[in-house]
Design an enzyme around this catalytic site. Structure first.
Site, mmCIF file in Angstrom:
data_model
loop_
_atom_site.group_PDB
_atom_site.id
_atom_site.type_symbol
_atom_site.label_atom_id
_atom_site.label_comp_id
_atom_site.label_asym_id
_atom_site.label_seq_id
_atom_site.Cartn_x
_atom_site.Cartn_y
_atom_site.Cartn_z
ATOM 1 N N LYS A 37 29.959 36.244 39.615
ATOM 2 C CA LYS A 37 29.179 36.729 40.759
ATOM 3 C C LYS A 37 28.271 37.904 40.383
ATOM 4 O O LYS A 37 27.187 38.038 40.933
ATOM 5 C CB LYS A 37 30.028 37.032 41.989
ATOM 6 C CG LYS A 37 31.261 37.839 41.770
ATOM 7 C CD LYS A 37 32.033 37.998 43.055
ATOM 8 C CE LYS A 37 32.999 39.161 42.934
ATOM 9 N NZ LYS A 37 33.867 39.092 41.730
ATOM 10 N N ARG A 112 36.062 43.668 49.745
ATOM 11 C CA ARG A 112 37.142 43.008 49.010
ATOM 12 C C ARG A 112 38.396 42.882 49.870
ATOM 13 O O ARG A 112 39.381 42.297 49.404
ATOM 14 C CB ARG A 112 37.476 43.833 47.776
ATOM 15 C CG ARG A 112 37.000 43.190 46.477
ATOM 16 C CD ARG A 112 37.433 44.089 45.366
ATOM 17 N NE ARG A 112 37.452 43.478 44.088
ATOM 18 C CZ ARG A 112 36.505 43.661 43.163
ATOM 19 N NH1 ARG A 112 35.436 44.355 43.433
ATOM 20 N NH2 ARG A 112 36.648 43.129 41.968
ATOM 21 N N ARG A 151 34.659 37.980 27.872
ATOM 22 C CA ARG A 151 33.656 38.863 28.458
ATOM 23 C C ARG A 151 33.545 40.157 27.642
ATOM 24 O O ARG A 151 34.561 40.671 27.172
ATOM 25 C CB ARG A 151 34.073 39.180 29.904
ATOM 26 C CG ARG A 151 32.913 39.612 30.759
ATOM 27 C CD ARG A 151 33.115 39.208 32.164
ATOM 28 N NE ARG A 151 33.913 40.209 32.879
ATOM 29 C CZ ARG A 151 33.827 40.386 34.189
ATOM 30 N NH1 ARG A 151 33.018 39.644 34.906
ATOM 31 N NH2 ARG A 151 34.568 41.283 34.779
ATOM 32 N N ARG A 184 36.613 45.227 28.197
ATOM 33 C CA ARG A 184 37.075 46.277 29.123
ATOM 34 C C ARG A 184 38.580 46.175 29.343
ATOM 35 O O ARG A 184 39.128 45.077 29.354
ATOM 36 C CB ARG A 184 36.383 46.101 30.490
ATOM 37 C CG ARG A 184 35.006 46.652 30.533
ATOM 38 C CD ARG A 184 34.336 46.639 31.887
ATOM 39 N NE ARG A 184 34.920 45.851 32.939
ATOM 40 C CZ ARG A 184 34.202 45.242 33.886
ATOM 41 N NH1 ARG A 184 32.881 45.326 33.878
ATOM 42 N NH2 ARG A 184 34.778 44.566 34.834
#
Ligand code: AMP
Length: 238
Positions: A37, A112, A151, A184
Site C-alpha cells: 500500500k 488502523r 523488503r 527494518r
C-alpha cells in the site's frame, strides 16, 4: 463534442469537474503490512498531485530525530504493536492543517483501528467532508511473510524497495539518495508475524467499516505493481 464552441464548452466542463473532483480526493489505503500500500500510495500521490501521508514514516522520522514522540512510538513499533490511538490521532489532525492537504491526501497506515476511523470521520464531518475512497490492497498472509523478508529500507530517506519485486539499480544502495539499505527491525519475520495478528485483530475490521460507508474498493495486491496501479486508477478515475 461536434463543433468548436461545443469543444470549448466540453473543455470548460472538464476543468470544472476536475476542480470539484480534485477537492474530493481523500483516499485511505487499507491492507496488511507489506501488501504494497505504501508503494501504491506514492504512485497515487504523484498521479493526482496530493500528498502521501504515512504515519509509519512520520514515526520513523521522529525516531531518527530522537524526539519525545519518536521515543514513545519506538517501544511499540519494535514489538510490532500499534502506537496508542491518542498519539496517532493528534499527530494526523495536525498534519491535515498543512496547506498541501487542501485538495485531499492519500493516507497510508492511518486509520488502523475503528476509534481512529471514527476520529477521522468526525473531523471530516465537522467540515462537511468525508472519506472518498478506501482502497483495500488484498494479499494473503503467506505472501506477506515472504515479501517482508525481501523488503529493504533506506537509512537516509526511508524509501522502501524489494530485492525481487522492486529492486534498486545498485544492490544495497538507495536510488533516491545513495544511502545504504537495511532490513527494518519491524520487517524481521518474528515481528512480521505479530504485525499480521495485530492487523487481523485491529485493522481488518476497517474493511467492513468502509464497506458499510459505501466507499470501499478492493484490488488484487498479488499482481505486478504496475497492474495494481492500473486497477487503482480505474477506480479513482483518470
Ligand atoms: P507502517 O510503516 O505503516 O507499517 O507502520 C510501522 C509501525 O508504525 C506500525 O507497526 C505501528 O507500530 C506504527 N503505526 C503506524 N501507523 C499507525 C497507526 N495509524 N496507529 C498505530 N500505530 C501506527
Amino acid at each position: 463534442c461536434p463543433d468548436f464552441s461545443g469543444r470549448v464548452i466540453c473543455v470548460l466542463i472538464g476543468k470544472l469537474k476536475n476542480k470539484i473532483w480534485r477537492r474530493r480526493m481523500k483516499i485511505i489505503m487499507l491492507g496488511a503490512p507489506g501488501a504494497g500500500k505504501g508503494t501504491q500510495a506514492k504512485k497515487i500521490a504523484a498521479q493526482y498531485s496530493i500528498p502521501h501521508i504515512s504515519t509509519g514514516d512520520i514515526f520513523r522520522a521522529n525516531i531518527k530525530n530522537n524526539t519525545e514522540l519518536g521515543q514513545k512510538a519506538k517501544t511499540y513499533m519494535d514489538k510490532g504493536e500499534l502506537v496508542p490511538d491518542s498519539l496517532v490521532v493528534d499527530l494526523i489532525m495536525d498534519r491535515f492543517k498543512e496547506a498541501d492537504c487542501a485538495n485531499g491526501y492519500v493516507l497510508d497506515g492511518f486509520p488502523r483501528t475503528i476509534p481512529q476511523a471514527e476520529a477521522l470521520d468526525n473531523a471530516l464531518k465537522a467540515n462537511g467532508e468525508k472519506v472518498d475512497f478506501a482502497i483495500n490492497v488484498e494479499v494473503p498472509d503467506e505472501n506477506i511473510i515472504n515479501r517482508m523478508s525481501g523488503r529493504r529500507a533506506c537509512v537516509g530517506c526511508g524509501a522502501t524497495y524489494h530485492i525481487k519485486y522492486n529492486p534498486t539499480k545498485v544492490e544495497g544502495v538507495c536510488d533516491a539518495c545513495g544511502e545504504k539499505l537495511i532490513l527494518r527491525d519491524d520487517d524481521k519475520p518474528e515481528t512480521v508475524k505479530n504485525r499480521l495478528s495485530v492487523y487481523h485483530e485491529q485493522t481488518q475490521p476497517l474493511i467492513d467499516y468502509y464497506n458499510k460507508a459505501g466507499v470501499l474498493a478492493e484490488v488484487d495486491g498479488t499482481k505486478d505493481m504496475e497492474d495494481v496501479f492500473k486497477d487503482i486508477v480505474n477506480i479513482l478515475g483518470k
